[in-house]
Design a protein around this motif. Structure first.
Motif, mmCIF file in Angstrom:
data_model
loop_
_atom_site.group_PDB
_atom_site.id
_atom_site.type_symbol
_atom_site.label_atom_id
_atom_site.label_comp_id
_atom_site.label_asym_id
_atom_site.label_seq_id
_atom_site.Cartn_x
_atom_site.Cartn_y
_atom_site.Cartn_z
ATOM 1 N N UNK A 1 -3.921 6.927 -17.036
ATOM 2 C CA UNK A 1 -4.115 8.056 -16.121
ATOM 3 C C UNK A 1 -4.980 7.670 -14.924
ATOM 4 N N UNK A 2 -5.998 6.829 -15.152
ATOM 5 C CA UNK A 2 -6.867 6.425 -14.046
ATOM 6 C C UNK A 2 -6.088 5.634 -13.006
ATOM 7 N N UNK A 3 -5.147 4.811 -13.460
ATOM 8 C CA UNK A 3 -4.295 4.049 -12.542
ATOM 9 C C UNK A 3 -3.499 5.008 -11.666
ATOM 10 N N UNK A 4 -2.900 6.009 -12.280
ATOM 11 C CA UNK A 4 -2.086 6.971 -11.530
ATOM 12 C C UNK A 4 -2.946 7.753 -10.550
ATOM 13 N N UNK A 5 -4.086 8.253 -11.004
ATOM 14 C CA UNK A 5 -4.922 9.069 -10.113
ATOM 15 C C UNK A 5 -5.487 8.251 -8.963
ATOM 16 N N UNK A 6 -5.749 6.972 -9.193
ATOM 17 C CA UNK A 6 -6.248 6.111 -8.111
ATOM 18 C C UNK A 6 -5.252 6.033 -6.977
ATOM 19 N N UNK A 7 -3.995 5.836 -7.315
ATOM 20 C CA UNK A 7 -2.984 5.651 -6.276
ATOM 21 C C UNK A 7 -2.410 6.968 -5.765
ATOM 22 N N UNK A 8 -2.648 8.052 -6.498
ATOM 23 C CA UNK A 8 -2.244 9.378 -6.018
ATOM 24 C C UNK A 8 -3.322 10.018 -5.156
ATOM 25 N N UNK A 9 -4.498 9.429 -5.129
ATOM 26 C CA UNK A 9 -5.629 10.003 -4.401
ATOM 27 C C UNK A 9 -5.355 10.057 -2.898
ATOM 28 N N UNK A 10 -5.725 11.132 -2.227
ATOM 29 C CA UNK A 10 -5.534 11.223 -0.774
ATOM 30 C C UNK A 10 -6.205 10.081 -0.014
ATOM 31 N N UNK A 11 -7.295 9.555 -0.556
ATOM 32 C CA UNK A 11 -7.958 8.436 0.100
ATOM 33 C C UNK A 11 -7.081 7.204 0.130
ATOM 34 N N UNK A 12 -6.294 6.984 -0.927
ATOM 35 C CA UNK A 12 -5.391 5.838 -0.923
ATOM 36 C C UNK A 12 -4.225 6.087 0.023
ATOM 37 N N UNK A 13 -3.745 7.311 0.075
ATOM 38 C CA UNK A 13 -2.706 7.665 1.032
ATOM 39 C C UNK A 13 -3.175 7.387 2.462
ATOM 40 N N UNK A 14 -4.442 7.662 2.723
ATOM 41 C CA UNK A 14 -4.988 7.411 4.055
ATOM 42 C C UNK A 14 -4.997 5.919 4.379
ATOM 43 N N UNK A 15 -5.246 5.082 3.370
ATOM 44 C CA UNK A 15 -5.156 3.644 3.594
ATOM 45 C C UNK A 15 -3.731 3.241 3.991
ATOM 46 N N UNK A 16 -2.745 3.825 3.309
ATOM 47 C CA UNK A 16 -1.353 3.529 3.648
ATOM 48 C C UNK A 16 -1.031 3.970 5.075
ATOM 49 N N UNK A 17 -1.477 5.158 5.437
ATOM 50 C CA UNK A 17 -1.235 5.675 6.786
ATOM 51 C C UNK A 17 -1.929 4.803 7.827
ATOM 52 N N UNK B 1 0.830 -1.201 0.000
ATOM 53 C CA UNK B 1 0.000 0.000 0.000
ATOM 54 C C UNK B 1 0.869 1.258 0.000
ATOM 55 N N UNK B 2 1.916 1.271 0.815
ATOM 56 C CA UNK B 2 2.803 2.431 0.855
ATOM 57 C C UNK B 2 3.507 2.631 -0.474
ATOM 58 N N UNK B 3 3.967 1.540 -1.103
ATOM 59 C CA UNK B 3 4.674 1.664 -2.375
ATOM 60 C C UNK B 3 3.753 2.211 -3.461
ATOM 61 N N UNK B 4 2.528 1.713 -3.539
ATOM 62 C CA UNK B 4 1.621 2.193 -4.579
ATOM 63 C C UNK B 4 1.242 3.655 -4.350
ATOM 64 N N UNK B 5 1.087 4.061 -3.106
ATOM 65 C CA UNK B 5 0.838 5.478 -2.834
ATOM 66 C C UNK B 5 2.032 6.318 -3.291
#
Length: 205
Positions: A151-167, A132-136
């Motif tokens: 682009x959808x792949x990049x935006x999915x993993x750049x999304x703050x919601x995904x960052x929150x999953x990593x955190x 999860x951290x690597x993909x974020x």
């Protein structure tokens, strides 16, 4: 520095290797052949189903309600990733039902599931956090503007919601794990398997 931050720093070499891998750079500049990405989507969907099962085992092994709820929230995040893959599959005719997992995929899923079943909460968190951290990290490092069809792949993993999953997963690691060799080994092994997964997707074997 928290344990999760320390482990990420200690494995910066593998994070850099992943970011520089031709599969990832091809996603980032939109030049990755569609056939290669389609193969990756099928393999990653297979992988994510095992990732979800590992979260489910974490739920079963949770020592308290707060940990149980955290794993449940993380499991919901995997469902969102699977929806992304289903979208690509629908648009590009990718068969996600009869996926033949590559050896690199099986190596990773076997590692995750055996760790989840046998390693308890501590090693489960250590083994699952790197993905999860690597993909974020990759999502933030790439640009959707240059990614073309990806682009959808990049935006999915750049999304703050995904960052929150990593955190969230890192908090779980910090809460339940100590800085012992087994934890460091599990974290690094997962990072190595991530790089191996990209390499297998790039080579198709």
């Amino acid at each position: 520095m928290s344990l999760a931050a320390e482990l990420w720093t200690a494995n910066a070499d593998l994070a850099a290797e992943a970011l520089a891998h031709p599969f990832v750079t091809g996603v980032g500049d939109g030049t990755l052949p569609q056939a290669v990405f389609s193969g990756y989507v099928a393999q990653d969907a297979f992988f994510l189903e095992s990732f979800a099962r590992a979260y489910a085992v974490g739920i079963a092994h949770s020592p308290d309600r707060a940990t149980l709820d955290t794993f449940a929230d993380l499991l919901a995040g995997v469902r969102e990733e699977l929806a992304l893959h289903a979208g690509y599959a629908a648009r590009w005719g990718i068969d996600l039902v009869r996926v033949e997992p590559l050896p690199a995929t099986l190596a990773y899923t076997d590692f995750l599931l055996s760790t989840a079943f046998l390693g308890g909460i501590t090693l489960t968190a250590a083994a699952m956090t790197p993905c999860v951290r690597l993909y974020a990290h990759l999502g933030r490092s790439l640009s959707a503007e240059t990614a073309g069809d990806y682009a959808e792949w990049v935006t999915t993993y750049a999304d703050p919601g995904f960052e929150e999953l990593a955190v969230t997963l890192e908090r779980l690691l910090d809460q339940h794990a100590s800085d012992v060799p087994a934890v460091r080994t599990a974290y690094r092994r997962a990072m190595q398997l991530e790089v191996g997964f990209f390499e297998a997707a790039w080579r198709g074997a």
